[in-house]
Design an enzyme around this catalytic site. Structure first.
Site, PDB file in Angstrom:
ATOM      1  CB  CYS A 213      -0.836  -0.037   1.270  1.00 55.97           C
ATOM      2  SG  CYS A 213      -1.733   1.469   1.657  1.00 55.97           S
TER       3      CYS A 213
ATOM      4  CB  CYS B 185      -9.726   1.211  18.931  1.00 58.57           C
ATOM      5  SG  CYS B 185      -9.224   0.258  20.365  1.00 58.57           S
TER       6      CYS B 185
ATOM      7  CB  CYS C 104     -14.563  -0.386  20.642  1.00 59.79           C
ATOM      8  SG  CYS C 104     -12.899  -0.446  19.933  1.00 59.79           S
TER       9      CYS C 104
HETATM   10  P1  NAD Z   1      -1.338   4.988  -5.108  1.00 58.59           P
HETATM   11  O1  NAD Z   1       0.026   5.536  -5.207  1.00 58.59           O
HETATM   12  O2  NAD Z   1      -1.599   3.667  -5.743  1.00 58.59           O
HETATM   13  O3  NAD Z   1      -2.386   6.029  -5.716  1.00 58.59           O
HETATM   14  C1  NAD Z   1      -2.302   7.404  -5.489  1.00 58.59           C
HETATM   15  C2  NAD Z   1      -2.715   8.111  -6.765  1.00 58.59           C
HETATM   16  O4  NAD Z   1      -2.813   9.516  -6.484  1.00 58.59           O
HETATM   17  C3  NAD Z   1      -1.723   7.943  -7.904  1.00 58.59           C
HETATM   18  O5  NAD Z   1      -2.398   7.493  -9.060  1.00 58.59           O
HETATM   19  C4  NAD Z   1      -1.130   9.344  -8.078  1.00 58.59           C
HETATM   20  O6  NAD Z   1      -0.808   9.619  -9.431  1.00 58.59           O
HETATM   21  C5  NAD Z   1      -2.280  10.210  -7.588  1.00 58.59           C
HETATM   22  N1  NAD Z   1      -1.883  11.547  -7.146  1.00 58.59           N
HETATM   23  C6  NAD Z   1      -0.826  11.893  -6.385  1.00 58.59           C
HETATM   24  N2  NAD Z   1      -0.811  13.216  -6.170  1.00 58.59           N
HETATM   25  C7  NAD Z   1      -1.893  13.724  -6.807  1.00 58.59           C
HETATM   26  C8  NAD Z   1      -2.433  15.032  -6.942  1.00 58.59           C
HETATM   27  N3  NAD Z   1      -1.845  16.083  -6.388  1.00 58.59           N
HETATM   28  N4  NAD Z   1      -3.559  15.175  -7.658  1.00 58.59           N
HETATM   29  C9  NAD Z   1      -4.161  14.107  -8.231  1.00 58.59           C
HETATM   30  N5  NAD Z   1      -3.703  12.848  -8.132  1.00 58.59           N
HETATM   31  C10 NAD Z   1      -2.577  12.658  -7.433  1.00 58.59           C
HETATM   32  O7  NAD Z   1      -1.688   4.948  -3.543  1.00 58.59           O
HETATM   33  P2  NAD Z   1      -2.833   4.117  -2.755  1.00 58.59           P
HETATM   34  O8  NAD Z   1      -2.234   2.884  -2.193  1.00 58.59           O
HETATM   35  O9  NAD Z   1      -4.058   4.039  -3.582  1.00 58.59           O
HETATM   36  O10 NAD Z   1      -3.061   5.100  -1.511  1.00 58.59           O
HETATM   37  C11 NAD Z   1      -3.627   6.372  -1.701  1.00 58.59           C
HETATM   38  C12 NAD Z   1      -3.484   7.211  -0.446  1.00 58.59           C
HETATM   39  O11 NAD Z   1      -4.315   6.674   0.585  1.00 58.59           O
HETATM   40  C13 NAD Z   1      -2.074   7.229   0.137  1.00 58.59           C
HETATM   41  O12 NAD Z   1      -1.842   8.519   0.662  1.00 58.59           O
HETATM   42  C14 NAD Z   1      -2.167   6.236   1.266  1.00 58.59           C
HETATM   43  O13 NAD Z   1      -1.188   6.456   2.260  1.00 58.59           O
HETATM   44  C15 NAD Z   1      -3.550   6.532   1.764  1.00 58.59           C
HETATM   45  N6  NAD Z   1      -4.186   5.508   2.585  1.00 58.59           N
HETATM   46  C16 NAD Z   1      -4.940   5.952   3.632  1.00 58.59           C
HETATM   47  C17 NAD Z   1      -5.624   5.044   4.412  1.00 58.59           C
HETATM   48  C18 NAD Z   1      -6.521   5.521   5.514  1.00 58.59           C
HETATM   49  O14 NAD Z   1      -6.995   4.691   6.292  1.00 58.59           O
HETATM   50  N7  NAD Z   1      -6.798   6.815   5.632  1.00 58.59           N
HETATM   51  C19 NAD Z   1      -5.506   3.673   4.143  1.00 58.59           C
HETATM   52  C20 NAD Z   1      -4.757   3.266   3.040  1.00 58.59           C
HETATM   53  C21 NAD Z   1      -4.092   4.184   2.265  1.00 58.59           C
HETATM   54 ZN    ZN Z   2      -2.635   0.757   3.624  1.00 59.21          ZN
END
Ligand code: NAD
Ligand code: ZN
Length: 534
Positions: free
Chosen positions: A199, A265, A257
């Protein structure tokens, strides 16, 4: 011009731990844990480690190591003391008047709480605060029939020697090492990982550019596996259970929870800076006696890992672990962010920022909710073709426009979209995602993990005009209660396992785990499954 400044200063020391809003600088007490400051290996030792375990070596079967202790015997009193200390430490370091609880940002509208602390009357908060979830529909619990093996595996209670991919230094390729994995202690389970995937959150903490560096570390938090053994006090899991480790937990006892609205949590919410188990502040991983840091309490880039029972979702053993493993983070996060938090109505327009696996799962949630227009925003145009399969109807590449993307979207939608979900981790995209929603009713949901020093700036007028800003970790799902049900939905074709497969664009053996990083960094793929192939 007034502006709201939302900074993530707290994350410099405390990650996403409570209290999430800081009006003062203060230091977090986790560093008091004895394991928090492991000295880095000298380069010479690191080279030795690499030599010692070339990837071409035959697969090491888990073997039992006698008399290897990871530290003091587990002690209930000590455990309690550590928690109490930690809480006291937090409370003591904040003036009562300035302690803003995250509950205040969980109201349905204008979530930011105006404090009177350092910030000169402005609003100062971490984007991670906004990731606090806001709603959860009453969850039905699932009763599953699980076949269990009649006997316990022979490794129970013993240290297991197995392979793990160790991040020794920021941004350097992971090294497959032989590690020792201590038995699970109280309220812990040891899990044999079968499949794990990468991820973007793993990548941030591996790069350690906008996050606190903590090495050596075993990363990984999206995975599926089988319980190998359980520690004292674990009653609802047993060896042989099929499980998904989850990066944020559910103790089932705390006010969060017990609330239908929160998955934050008190005990086990995501903590990116903790590198040890909460039980005793120590690691269960070591190499030649040197402890290796955990990551998010999951550390799934290891053939065996130890996880707190509250971070383990027991799932239907008939579910294919090589597919449902992606439900343990990205896909549930994106889908839940839309259906549980943004909650678009039938016919709504929804903008999705970032079309990686998380964003496409958010788009799928919008399609599932009956959205009529789903506008995908990404800097990588190669994402657009793929995104059509997930219901995205229109595309905007901010690079193609001279004006801010929020303005482009407002013009496309006669004033703004009804909902937006940000899945990029870019602070600029977070601001755009908020400013592109329609006044009067628009809701924006932040999902991307911000850099430590990011600051969210927008005009307070955007709130006065009745736009709502929210955020969520893990799509507001409670891992133990909800994830078995989510898996079941996929099994029952309600959401379709084939859809899940569409997120999986690559698959590599464990020995080639670094390829998964290349695929993600080059924007080539969505999810890359890493096969442990025991
Ligand atoms: P990923 O790299 O596969 O996808 C991210 C996409 O965003 C890419 O296609 C990239 O080109 C695009 N992007 C980057 N900057 C951009 C901008 N300024 N404008 C438009 N598009 C842009 O990543 P992913 O695994 O899909 O994760 C996405 C995000 O979600 C990450 O920041 C990750 O850390 C976060 N995340 C959060 C949680 C949560 O619980 N909040 C859980 C999992 C992942
Ligand atoms: Zn994740």
């Amino acid at each position: 011009m007034y502006s709201i400044s939302v900074s993530s200063e707290l994350t410099t020391t405390g990650s996403f731990c409570k209290p999430p809003i800081s009006l003062h600088r203060f230091s977090f007490p986790f560093l008091r844990y004895p394991f928090a400051n492991i000295p880095k290996r000298s380069p010479a030792t690191a080279i030795h480690a690499r030599k010692r375990d070339p990837r071409s070596q035959p697969v090491l079967k888990p073997s039992i190591v006698e008399d290897v202790s990871m530290g003091d015997e587990e002690d209930d009193e000590e455990e309690q003391l550590l928690f109490d200390d930690s809480k006291d430490g937090i409370d003591a370091s904040i003036e009562e008047d300035d302690y803003v609880k995250d509950e205040y940002v969980e109201a349905e509208k204008t979530e930011l709480y105006v404090g009177d602390g350092a910030g000169g009357g402005g609003i100062e908060s971490s984007p991670s605060t906004i990731l606090s979830p806001h709603s959860l529909h009453g969850a039905e619990r699932i009763t599953e029939a699980i076949n269990k093996p009649s006997s316990t595996m022979s490794t129970a209670g013993q240290v297991i020697r197995c392979k793990a991919a160790v991040a020794w230094e920021a941004g350097k390729p992971l090294v497959i090492e032989e590690v020792e994995v201590a038995p699970p202690q109280r309220n812990e389970v040891r899990v044999k990982i079968l499949y794990t995937s990468l991820c973007h959150t793993d990548v941030y903490f591996w790069e350690a550019k906008g996050q606190n560096p903590l090495f050596p570390r075993i990363l990984g938090h999206e995975a599926g596996g089988i319980v190998e053994s359980v520690g004292e006090g674990v009653t609802d899991l047993q060896p042989g259970d099929h499980v998904l480790p989850i990066f944020t937990g559910e103790c089932k006892e705390c006010p969060h929870c017990k609330s239908e609205e929160s998955n934050m949590c008190d005990l086990l919410r995501i903590n990116t800076d903790r590198g040890s188990m909460i039980n005793d502040g120590k690691s269960r991983f070591s190499i030649d006696g040197q402890p290796i840091h955990h990551f998010l309490g999951t550390s799934t880039f290891s053939e065996y890992t130890v996880v707190h029972v509250g971070q383990v979702a027991k799932i239907n053993p008939a579910a294919p672990l090589d597919k449902v493993c992606v439900l343990s983070c990205g896909i549930s996060t994106g889908f839940g962010a839309t259906v549980n938090v943004a909650k678009p109505k039938k016919g709504h327009s929804v903008a999705i920022f970032g079309l990686g696996a998380v964003g496409l799962a958010a788009a799928e949630g919008a399609r599932f909710s009956g959205a009529s227009r789903i506008i995908g925003v990404d800097l990588n145009a190669s994402r657009f073709e793929e995104a059509k399969k997930f219901g995205v109807t229109e595309f905007v590449n901010p690079k193609d426009h001279d004006k801010p993307v929020q303005q482009v979207i407002a013009e496309m939608t006669n004033g703004g979209v009804d909902r937006s979900v940000e899945c990029t981790g870019s602070i600029q995209a977070m601001i755009s995602a908020f400013e592109c929603v329609h006044d009067g009713w628009g809701v924006a949901v932040l999902v991307g993990v911000p850099s430590r020093d990011d600051s969210f700036k927008t005009s307070p007028v955007n709130f006065l005009n009745e736009r709502t800003l929210k955020g969520t970790f893990f799509g507001n799902y409670k891992p133990r209660t909800d994830i078995p049900k989510v898996v079941e939905q996929y099994m029952n074709k309600g959401l379709e396992l084939e859809k899940l497969e569409m997120f999986i664009t690559h698959s590599v053996p464990f020995s080639e785990i670094n390829k998964a990083f290349e695929y993600m960094l080059s924007g080539q793929g969505l999810r890359c499954i890493i096969r442990m192939e025991h």
